[in-house]
Design an enzyme around this catalytic site. Structure first.
Site, PDB file in Angstrom:
ATOM      1  N   TRP A  94       0.858  -1.178   0.000  1.00  0.00           N
ATOM      2  CA  TRP A  94       0.000   0.000   0.000  1.00  0.00           C
ATOM      3  C   TRP A  94       0.893   1.227   0.000  1.00  0.00           C
ATOM      4  CZ3 TRP A  94      -4.813   1.577  -0.774  1.00  0.00           C
ATOM      5  CH2 TRP A  94      -5.188   2.853  -0.331  1.00  0.00           C
ATOM      6  N   ASP A 195       2.837   1.842 -20.575  1.00  0.00           N
ATOM      7  CA  ASP A 195       1.456   2.348 -20.526  1.00  0.00           C
ATOM      8  C   ASP A 195       1.428   3.578 -19.622  1.00  0.00           C
ATOM      9  OD1 ASP A 195      -1.263   2.530 -20.982  1.00  0.00           O
ATOM     10  OD2 ASP A 195      -1.812   0.953 -19.568  1.00  0.00           O
TER      11      ASP A 195
END
Length: 289
Positions: A94, A195
């Site tokens: 996280w 990307d």
């Protein structure tokens, strides 16, 4: 999904109590969760309708970038390789969001990542661009790889779904035949995120930029920079900082639309005709009537 996540945490050795669990934003394809155990905080994405290599491709891409020690990415602890329709998850760090502008650091560190090169172009395994499977192979020629594994692959997708036909198909085929006039045969084979738009990087609370959701390959770094200019999300300081480390070649401005064409074809094939005029504009600029 909670049982699947619990199973994945046990797989990586975290059998501690789950203190907090909530759904969070994380893209349109997967369900995403923040999970806090007594041991650690995690970002976990899950899906039950993806190919077996879907999360593996993301994990391998993050690992490739992590190993360069140039720019931060979330560390991956586990990913599933599901059979058809099975639930699957990928478990990673996280990363708390920060408020500091890290555009300069992003530019410098991306340029350093691009200095990690290999002898060939492409990648050893299939990846994904959005929801579309991205076939790969390693080639000695960037021109061949970009033409055959990027543009031609999207041409085939478009023909199958009826979005690339008639004059658009003819012009794209003509462009493929003439691509050697603009795309280099052997630029440096840089490690690319693949990307990199504004939604695939983030500023962490630790003051570092992080790359997420890669579709990695080795190729011309101008291909990466061209996409950053297509949909925004990058400041002028990012480009200035990048150029301080690795100036782009003089040919970049002429090549840029041809590199952006790939991503516009992807969006055409994923989202429909709203991207058609942008595709046609580039095709008409580079092909004669």
């Amino acid at each position: 999904m909670r049982d699947k996540i619990q199973e994945a945490l046990h797989t990586i050795g975290d059998r501690t109590n789950i203190q907090d669990w909530k759904a969070v934003g994380g893209g349109d394809i997967n369900r995403s969760f923040y999970v806090k155990t007594d041991q650690q905080e995690y970002f976990i994405k899950g899906n039950e309708n993806v190919p077996s290599h879907f999360f593996k491709a993301e994990a391998e891409g993050l690992k490739q970038i992590e190993q360069t020690d140039s720019i931060a990415v979330p560390h991956v602890y586990h990913y599933d390789e599901p059979q058809k329709k099975e639930q699957a998850v990928i478990v990673m760090d996280w990363v708390p969001l920060g408020s500091k502008d890290v555009s300069e650091e992003l530019g410098h560190q991306l340029a350093l990542m691009h200095q990690h090169t290999k002898d060939g172009y492409g990648f050893h395994a299939p990846t994904f661009v959005g929801e579309l499977d991205q076939p790969n192979s390693k080639k000695d020629s960037w021109l061949v790889y970009y033409r055959d594994y990027r543009l031609k692959a999207q041409l085939e997708y478009g023909k199958q779904n009826g979005l690339i036909t008639g004059d658009r198909e003819s012009r794209l085929q003509m462009l493929l035949d003439q691509l050697h006039n603009w795309i280099p045969e052997n630029p440096g084979a840089s490690l690319l995120h693949g990307d990199l738009w504004g939604g695939n990087w983030m500023a962490g609370a630790d003051g570092k930029p992080y790359l997420i959701d890669p579709s990695v390959l080795y190729g011309d770094r101008a291909f990466e920079l061209a996409f950053t200019e297509l949909f925004g999300g990058f400041s002028s300081r990012f480009y200035e900082a990048y150029q301080e480390v690795s100036p782009l070649p003089d040919e970049y401005e002429q090549q840029k639309p041809l590199y952006q064409l790939f991503y516009l074809l992807v969006h055409l094939n994923m989202f429909g005709e709203s991207y058609g005029p942008s595709v046609d504009r580039i095709l008409k600029a580079y092909t004669s009537n």
